[in-house]
Write a protein that holds these residues in place. Structure first.
Motif, mmCIF file in Angstrom:
data_model
loop_
_atom_site.group_PDB
_atom_site.id
_atom_site.type_symbol
_atom_site.label_atom_id
_atom_site.label_comp_id
_atom_site.label_asym_id
_atom_site.label_seq_id
_atom_site.Cartn_x
_atom_site.Cartn_y
_atom_site.Cartn_z
ATOM 1 N N ILE A 7 -78.588 39.858 28.447
ATOM 2 C CA ILE A 7 -77.709 38.744 28.792
ATOM 3 C C ILE A 7 -78.483 37.505 29.257
ATOM 4 O O ILE A 7 -78.208 36.399 28.777
ATOM 5 C CB ILE A 7 -76.644 39.174 29.821
ATOM 6 C CG1 ILE A 7 -75.771 40.311 29.247
ATOM 7 C CG2 ILE A 7 -75.782 37.989 30.248
ATOM 8 C CD1 ILE A 7 -75.093 39.983 27.931
ATOM 9 N N PRO A 8 -79.456 37.612 30.176
ATOM 10 C CA PRO A 8 -80.184 36.397 30.583
ATOM 11 C C PRO A 8 -80.843 35.668 29.401
ATOM 12 O O PRO A 8 -80.806 34.437 29.337
ATOM 13 C CB PRO A 8 -81.228 36.913 31.579
ATOM 14 C CG PRO A 8 -80.593 38.143 32.157
ATOM 15 C CD PRO A 8 -79.838 38.768 30.999
ATOM 16 N N ALA A 9 -81.402 36.415 28.467
ATOM 17 C CA ALA A 9 -82.024 35.780 27.293
ATOM 18 C C ALA A 9 -80.960 35.104 26.434
ATOM 19 O O ALA A 9 -81.179 34.007 25.899
ATOM 20 C CB ALA A 9 -82.791 36.814 26.478
ATOM 21 N N ARG A 10 -79.823 35.735 26.315
ATOM 22 C CA ARG A 10 -78.734 35.154 25.523
ATOM 23 C C ARG A 10 -78.235 33.854 26.161
ATOM 24 O O ARG A 10 -77.940 32.882 25.465
ATOM 25 C CB ARG A 10 -77.597 36.174 25.407
ATOM 26 C CG ARG A 10 -76.556 35.804 24.401
ATOM 27 C CD ARG A 10 -75.613 36.950 24.132
ATOM 28 N NE ARG A 10 -74.505 36.476 23.317
ATOM 29 C CZ ARG A 10 -73.353 37.097 23.205
ATOM 30 N NH1 ARG A 10 -73.147 38.244 23.825
ATOM 31 N NH2 ARG A 10 -72.396 36.593 22.451
ATOM 32 N N ARG A 45 -69.083 27.111 29.525
ATOM 33 C CA ARG A 45 -67.971 28.039 29.300
ATOM 34 C C ARG A 45 -68.419 29.264 28.509
ATOM 35 O O ARG A 45 -67.973 30.380 28.765
ATOM 36 C CB ARG A 45 -66.816 27.335 28.591
ATOM 37 C CG ARG A 45 -66.062 26.366 29.470
ATOM 38 C CD ARG A 45 -65.355 27.033 30.650
ATOM 39 N NE ARG A 45 -64.395 27.998 30.166
ATOM 40 C CZ ARG A 45 -64.282 29.247 30.601
ATOM 41 N NH1 ARG A 45 -65.063 29.683 31.560
ATOM 42 N NH2 ARG A 45 -63.385 30.053 30.095
ATOM 43 N N LEU A 46 -69.299 29.058 27.531
ATOM 44 C CA LEU A 46 -69.823 30.197 26.771
ATOM 45 C C LEU A 46 -70.650 31.102 27.676
ATOM 46 O O LEU A 46 -70.541 32.331 27.594
ATOM 47 C CB LEU A 46 -70.658 29.717 25.581
ATOM 48 C CG LEU A 46 -69.873 29.175 24.398
ATOM 49 C CD1 LEU A 46 -70.794 28.485 23.403
ATOM 50 C CD2 LEU A 46 -69.078 30.276 23.708
ATOM 51 N N ALA A 47 -71.464 30.503 28.549
ATOM 52 C CA ALA A 47 -72.277 31.298 29.471
ATOM 53 C C ALA A 47 -71.384 32.142 30.375
ATOM 54 O O ALA A 47 -71.639 33.334 30.582
ATOM 55 C CB ALA A 47 -73.173 30.383 30.308
ATOM 56 N N TYR A 48 -70.327 31.544 30.887
ATOM 57 C CA TYR A 48 -69.409 32.294 31.741
ATOM 58 C C TYR A 48 -68.749 33.428 30.950
ATOM 59 O O TYR A 48 -68.683 34.572 31.419
ATOM 60 C CB TYR A 48 -68.335 31.375 32.332
ATOM 61 C CG TYR A 48 -67.418 32.124 33.274
ATOM 62 C CD1 TYR A 48 -67.737 32.247 34.615
ATOM 63 C CD2 TYR A 48 -66.259 32.749 32.808
ATOM 64 C CE1 TYR A 48 -66.917 32.959 35.481
ATOM 65 C CE2 TYR A 48 -65.445 33.466 33.668
ATOM 66 C CZ TYR A 48 -65.773 33.565 34.996
ATOM 67 O OH TYR A 48 -64.972 34.287 35.837
ATOM 68 N N ARG A 49 -68.279 33.114 29.751
ATOM 69 C CA ARG A 49 -67.579 34.117 28.937
ATOM 70 C C ARG A 49 -68.494 35.277 28.560
ATOM 71 O O ARG A 49 -68.079 36.439 28.594
ATOM 72 C CB ARG A 49 -66.996 33.449 27.680
ATOM 73 C CG ARG A 49 -66.182 34.378 26.815
ATOM 74 C CD ARG A 49 -64.879 34.745 27.483
ATOM 75 N NE ARG A 49 -64.070 35.514 26.572
ATOM 76 C CZ ARG A 49 -63.204 36.442 26.925
ATOM 77 N NH1 ARG A 49 -63.007 36.696 28.209
ATOM 78 N NH2 ARG A 49 -62.510 37.105 26.033
ATOM 79 N N ILE A 50 -69.742 34.976 28.210
ATOM 80 C CA ILE A 50 -70.708 36.036 27.870
ATOM 81 C C ILE A 50 -70.890 36.972 29.063
ATOM 82 O O ILE A 50 -70.861 38.198 28.927
ATOM 83 C CB ILE A 50 -72.055 35.410 27.427
ATOM 84 C CG1 ILE A 50 -71.893 34.751 26.054
ATOM 85 C CG2 ILE A 50 -73.158 36.461 27.405
ATOM 86 C CD1 ILE A 50 -73.041 33.832 25.657
ATOM 87 N N GLN A 51 -71.056 36.382 30.250
ATOM 88 C CA GLN A 51 -71.226 37.200 31.457
ATOM 89 C C GLN A 51 -69.945 37.959 31.801
ATOM 90 O O GLN A 51 -69.988 39.121 32.215
ATOM 91 C CB GLN A 51 -71.637 36.317 32.629
ATOM 92 C CG GLN A 51 -73.026 35.721 32.445
ATOM 93 C CD GLN A 51 -73.350 34.729 33.521
ATOM 94 O OE1 GLN A 51 -73.845 35.116 34.585
ATOM 95 N NE2 GLN A 51 -73.069 33.464 33.263
ATOM 96 N N GLU A 52 -68.809 37.309 31.618
ATOM 97 C CA GLU A 52 -67.531 37.950 31.908
ATOM 98 C C GLU A 52 -67.346 39.182 31.037
ATOM 99 O O GLU A 52 -66.938 40.241 31.512
ATOM 100 C CB GLU A 52 -66.410 36.938 31.658
ATOM 101 C CG GLU A 52 -65.020 37.472 31.916
ATOM 102 C CD GLU A 52 -63.956 36.423 31.594
ATOM 103 O OE1 GLU A 52 -62.989 36.348 32.372
ATOM 104 O OE2 GLU A 52 -64.086 35.714 30.581
#
Length: 151
Positions: A7-10, A45-52
């Motif tokens: 996830i961090p790399a993404r 928003r994409l970063a939040y959604r990926i983590q969510e």
């Protein structure tokens, strides 16, 4: 043995991802068309959604706290929030115009709410959703700003 979290790399890759690819990711992750906002908004928003999706959304107690804070603003009384909304609403008869995908959209403010294509609506957001097929803040979609000063 340690497991590698991708996830961090993404998330870091979002900064160098072309905007067209960000929009494609948006469609995949949100199942809707991306909003016409700037790149920074899409990235966040994409970063939040990926983590969510990877780690889970807000904890139930956080959601309850946010709901309590919202109720403190209007006492949980939907009438009060509607009165506030009416205070900011353009006067009856005002015509709102927005071009969307090459088509001019015309909305008339009525005493009960709004009218678009001969049909009554209670909110501009419902009209914006009908026009775009995605969730929008109707005030933002039609370019209206809240000019009331907060005290």
């Amino acid at each position: 043995m340690t497991t590698h979290d991708p996830i961090p790399a993404r998330l870091a890759a979002l900064k160098t991802t072309p905007t067209t690819d960000l929009k494609s990711q948006w469609r995949d992750l949100f199942d809707s068309e991306p909003p016409p906002f700037n790149r920074r908004y899409l990235e966040s928003r994409l970063a939040y959604r990926i983590q969510e999706l990877a780690y889970g959304g807000l904890k139930p107690e956080t959601i309850r706290r946010l709901e309590r804070l919202g109720e403190e603003l209007d006492g949980g009384d939907r009438t009060k929030s509607r009165i506030r909304a009416d205070y900011d609403r353009p006067i009856t008869g005002t015509r709102l115009v927005r071009e969307w995908q090459g088509v001019e959209q015309l909305v008339t403010v009525t005493a009960e709410g709004f009218e678009w294509q001969g049909r009554p609506y209670r909110s501009l957001s419902a009209i914006a959703r009908a026009i775009t097929g995605t969730r929008w803040n109707g005030w933002t979609f039609f370019g209206l700003k809240n000019r009331r000063k907060r005290t």
